[in-house]
Motif scaffolding. Structure first.
Motif, mmCIF file in Angstrom:
data_model
loop_
_atom_site.group_PDB
_atom_site.id
_atom_site.type_symbol
_atom_site.label_atom_id
_atom_site.label_comp_id
_atom_site.label_asym_id
_atom_site.label_seq_id
_atom_site.Cartn_x
_atom_site.Cartn_y
_atom_site.Cartn_z
ATOM 1 N N MET A 24 9.085 -82.875 -67.576
ATOM 2 C CA MET A 24 7.661 -83.228 -67.438
ATOM 3 C C MET A 24 7.385 -84.254 -66.350
ATOM 4 S SD MET A 24 6.354 -83.406 -71.346
ATOM 5 C CE MET A 24 7.878 -83.978 -72.108
ATOM 6 N N GLN A 25 6.292 -84.020 -65.651
ATOM 7 C CA GLN A 25 5.758 -85.056 -64.763
ATOM 8 C C GLN A 25 4.427 -85.496 -65.370
ATOM 9 O OE1 GLN A 25 5.993 -84.297 -60.587
ATOM 10 N NE2 GLN A 25 8.138 -83.742 -60.716
ATOM 11 N N CYS A 26 3.327 -84.827 -65.045
ATOM 12 C CA CYS A 26 2.052 -85.239 -65.661
ATOM 13 C C CYS A 26 1.910 -84.677 -67.070
ATOM 14 C CB CYS A 26 0.882 -84.805 -64.797
ATOM 15 S SG CYS A 26 0.450 -83.061 -64.949
ATOM 16 N N GLY A 27 2.584 -83.551 -67.351
ATOM 17 C CA GLY A 27 2.534 -82.955 -68.676
ATOM 18 C C GLY A 27 1.407 -81.959 -68.891
ATOM 19 N N TYR A 28 0.515 -81.823 -67.921
ATOM 20 C CA TYR A 28 -0.662 -80.962 -68.075
ATOM 21 C C TYR A 28 -0.296 -79.528 -68.455
ATOM 22 C CZ TYR A 28 -5.089 -78.721 -66.926
ATOM 23 O OH TYR A 28 -6.238 -77.996 -66.984
ATOM 24 N N CYS A 29 0.703 -78.979 -67.842
ATOM 25 C CA CYS A 29 1.055 -77.569 -68.048
ATOM 26 C C CYS A 29 2.103 -77.362 -69.138
ATOM 27 C CB CYS A 29 1.601 -76.988 -66.753
ATOM 28 S SG CYS A 29 3.254 -77.602 -66.341
ATOM 29 N N GLN A 30 2.656 -78.437 -69.664
ATOM 30 C CA GLN A 30 3.888 -78.313 -70.435
ATOM 31 C C GLN A 30 3.755 -77.542 -71.742
ATOM 32 O OE1 GLN A 30 6.951 -79.136 -69.093
ATOM 33 N NE2 GLN A 30 5.615 -79.282 -67.308
ATOM 34 N N ALA B 279 1.147 -71.886 -64.116
ATOM 35 C CA ALA B 279 1.170 -72.704 -62.905
ATOM 36 C C ALA B 279 1.413 -74.168 -63.250
ATOM 37 C CB ALA B 279 -0.148 -72.569 -62.167
ATOM 38 N N CYS B 280 2.185 -74.835 -62.409
ATOM 39 C CA CYS B 280 2.462 -76.267 -62.571
ATOM 40 C C CYS B 280 2.085 -76.963 -61.273
ATOM 41 C CB CYS B 280 3.937 -76.492 -62.899
ATOM 42 S SG CYS B 280 4.397 -78.240 -63.005
ATOM 43 N N ARG B 281 1.043 -77.770 -61.315
ATOM 44 C CA ARG B 281 0.605 -78.441 -60.089
ATOM 45 C C ARG B 281 1.597 -79.505 -59.630
ATOM 46 N NH1 ARG B 281 -4.513 -81.706 -62.723
ATOM 47 N NH2 ARG B 281 -3.284 -83.142 -63.926
ATOM 48 N N GLY C 182 4.826 -78.917 -59.661
ATOM 49 C CA GLY C 182 5.936 -78.202 -59.047
ATOM 50 C C GLY C 182 7.268 -78.424 -59.728
ATOM 51 N N THR C 183 7.271 -78.439 -61.050
ATOM 52 C CA THR C 183 8.520 -78.680 -61.770
ATOM 53 C C THR C 183 9.300 -77.395 -62.056
ATOM 54 O OG1 THR C 183 7.428 -78.581 -63.938
ATOM 55 C CG2 THR C 183 7.571 -80.745 -62.875
ATOM 56 N N TYR C 184 9.051 -76.373 -61.304
ATOM 57 C CA TYR C 184 9.635 -75.055 -61.581
ATOM 58 C C TYR C 184 11.164 -75.048 -61.625
ATOM 59 C CZ TYR C 184 4.880 -73.632 -60.572
ATOM 60 O OH TYR C 184 3.520 -73.518 -60.588
HETATM 61 FE FE1 FES Z 1 2.118 -81.599 -64.110
HETATM 62 FE FE2 FES Z 1 3.110 -79.214 -64.697
HETATM 63 S S1 FES Z 1 4.010 -81.196 -65.084
HETATM 64 S S2 FES Z 1 1.128 -79.664 -63.984
#
Ligand code: FES
Length: 89
Positions: free
Chosen positions: A26-32, A62-64, A66-68
């Motif tokens: 996770m970075q921002c967690g929005y897509c998690q 989609a992950c803004r 870019g944690t793909y």
């Molecule tokens: Fe930030 Fe996927 S972790 S949008």
């Protein structure tokens, strides 16, 4: 219907959640939440996915941030498969 709140109730969901933390996805967690749900669904039908199968299954999420690459590594970790090439793009 299973939601993200209950995903840890299954063995596969628990493995995905643990892998997400171990790999520090996770970075921002929005897509998690969606990523974890899609990863768990993939592993329920394909217990040992290839990189191509992972990329295909996850392409709708989609992950803004870019944690793909880390997502792929976490899925392989949860599946118990070799992750040595997971960080290569
Ligand atoms: Fe930030 Fe996927 S972790 S949008």
């Amino acid at each position: 219907v299973t939601t993200i709140e209950a995903i840890g109730a299954s063995k596969t969901g628990q493995a995905v959640q643990k892998a997400w933390l171990d790999v520090d996805v996770m970075q921002c967690g929005y897509c998690q939440a969606g990523q974890v749900m899609a990863a768990t669904a993939l592993l329920n039908t394909t217990p040992k996915p290839t990189d191509k199968q992972i990329d295909t299954a996850m392409q709708g999420n989609a992950c803004r941030c870019g944690t793909y690459v880390r997502i792929r590594e976490a899925i392989k970790t949860a599946a118990g498969v070799d992750t040595k090439d997971s960080r290569e793009v």
